[in-house]
Design a protein around this motif. Structure first.
Motif, mmCIF file in Angstrom:
data_model
loop_
_atom_site.group_PDB
_atom_site.id
_atom_site.type_symbol
_atom_site.label_atom_id
_atom_site.label_comp_id
_atom_site.label_asym_id
_atom_site.label_seq_id
_atom_site.Cartn_x
_atom_site.Cartn_y
_atom_site.Cartn_z
ATOM 1 N N LEU A 1 0.814 -1.220 0.000
ATOM 2 C CA LEU A 1 0.000 0.000 0.000
ATOM 3 C C LEU A 1 0.849 1.274 0.000
ATOM 4 N N GLY A 2 2.009 1.215 -0.615
ATOM 5 C CA GLY A 2 2.881 2.377 -0.709
ATOM 6 C C GLY A 2 3.638 2.703 0.556
ATOM 7 N N LEU A 3 3.510 1.889 1.579
ATOM 8 C CA LEU A 3 4.213 2.107 2.842
ATOM 9 C C LEU A 3 5.626 1.533 2.761
ATOM 10 N N PRO A 4 6.495 1.882 3.701
ATOM 11 C CA PRO A 4 7.879 1.366 3.645
ATOM 12 C C PRO A 4 7.983 -0.153 3.786
ATOM 13 N N ARG A 5 6.995 -0.813 4.352
ATOM 14 C CA ARG A 5 7.043 -2.267 4.528
ATOM 15 C C ARG A 5 6.966 -2.953 3.158
ATOM 16 N N THR A 6 7.835 -3.940 2.933
ATOM 17 C CA THR A 6 7.802 -4.670 1.671
ATOM 18 C C THR A 6 7.369 -6.108 1.910
ATOM 19 N N VAL A 7 6.696 -6.648 0.910
ATOM 20 C CA VAL A 7 6.258 -8.035 0.910
ATOM 21 C C VAL A 7 6.589 -8.615 -0.457
ATOM 22 N N GLN A 8 6.593 -9.928 -0.547
ATOM 23 C CA GLN A 8 6.868 -10.573 -1.833
ATOM 24 C C GLN A 8 5.628 -10.479 -2.710
#
Length: 184
Positions: free
Chosen positions: A126-133
């Motif tokens: 959602l455009g936040l700094p957290r990344t997911v695969q």
């Protein structure tokens, strides 16, 4: 009043046989509909803006017009932000591909595009700094360094979160536009 930036081409939803259903190739169009997260946040901002506008009317009736003008200005900024949120995304035309973000717009002509491909990589949630695969649609530009910018679309942005099939259709549509217009 129809809001053209909210709707994608109806032909993308109704005619699956045609890769590039379009009437005017020079018009910028988004080959997908905005996602529920994007529309929901924009609706909440517009709802809040209506309360701010109502408070501007009350302030104008009971207090000074200058204070009401400031509150009215805040409401106008909120409405502009909500509309800009709805315009964010990838847009295509015969001229190229356009990536619209909240504060900027970057257009790349099809002649400058080396390839458009879907890759598996860490993407921002959602455009936040957290990344997911997840999956991302990358645009690789021609040139000495074959530069790859930020992804055009991802499976975890506000348009495609929990909508994998919609992401695949949108990625295929952008790749079809690239296949038709970029030079080999």
């Amino acid at each position: 009043m129809p809001l053209s930036f909210l709707t994608a081409d109806r032909a993308f939803d109704t005619n699956e046989d045609v890769a590039l259903p379009h009437d005017d190739r020079d018009l910028w169009r988004r080959p997908y509909r905005p996602g529920p997260w994007r529309v929901g946040v924009a609706a909440l901002v517009l709802l809040l803006a209506s309360f701010v506008l109502f408070s501007a009317i009350i302030i104008a009736a009971t207090d000074s017009l200058s204070a009401a003008g400031v509150v009215f200005g805040v409401a106008v900024v909120m409405i502009a932000c909500a509309l800009r949120m709805l315009r964010m995304g990838a847009w295509v035309s015969a001229h190229g591909v356009r990536r619209v973000s909240f504060l900027s717009t970057r257009t790349t002509a099809w002649q400058q595009v080396a390839s458009v491909r879907t890759v598996q990589q860490p993407v921002r949630w959602l455009g936040l700094p957290r990344t997911v695969q997840g999956q991302a649609l990358l645009l690789v530009r021609q040139g000495r360094s074959a530069e790859t910018g930020s992804p055009l679309l991802t499976t975890h942005n506000a348009d495609f979160l929990a909508r994998e099939e919609a992401f695949n259709r949108a990625a295929d549509a952008v790749e079809a536009w690239a296949g038709e217009y970029r030079r080999p």
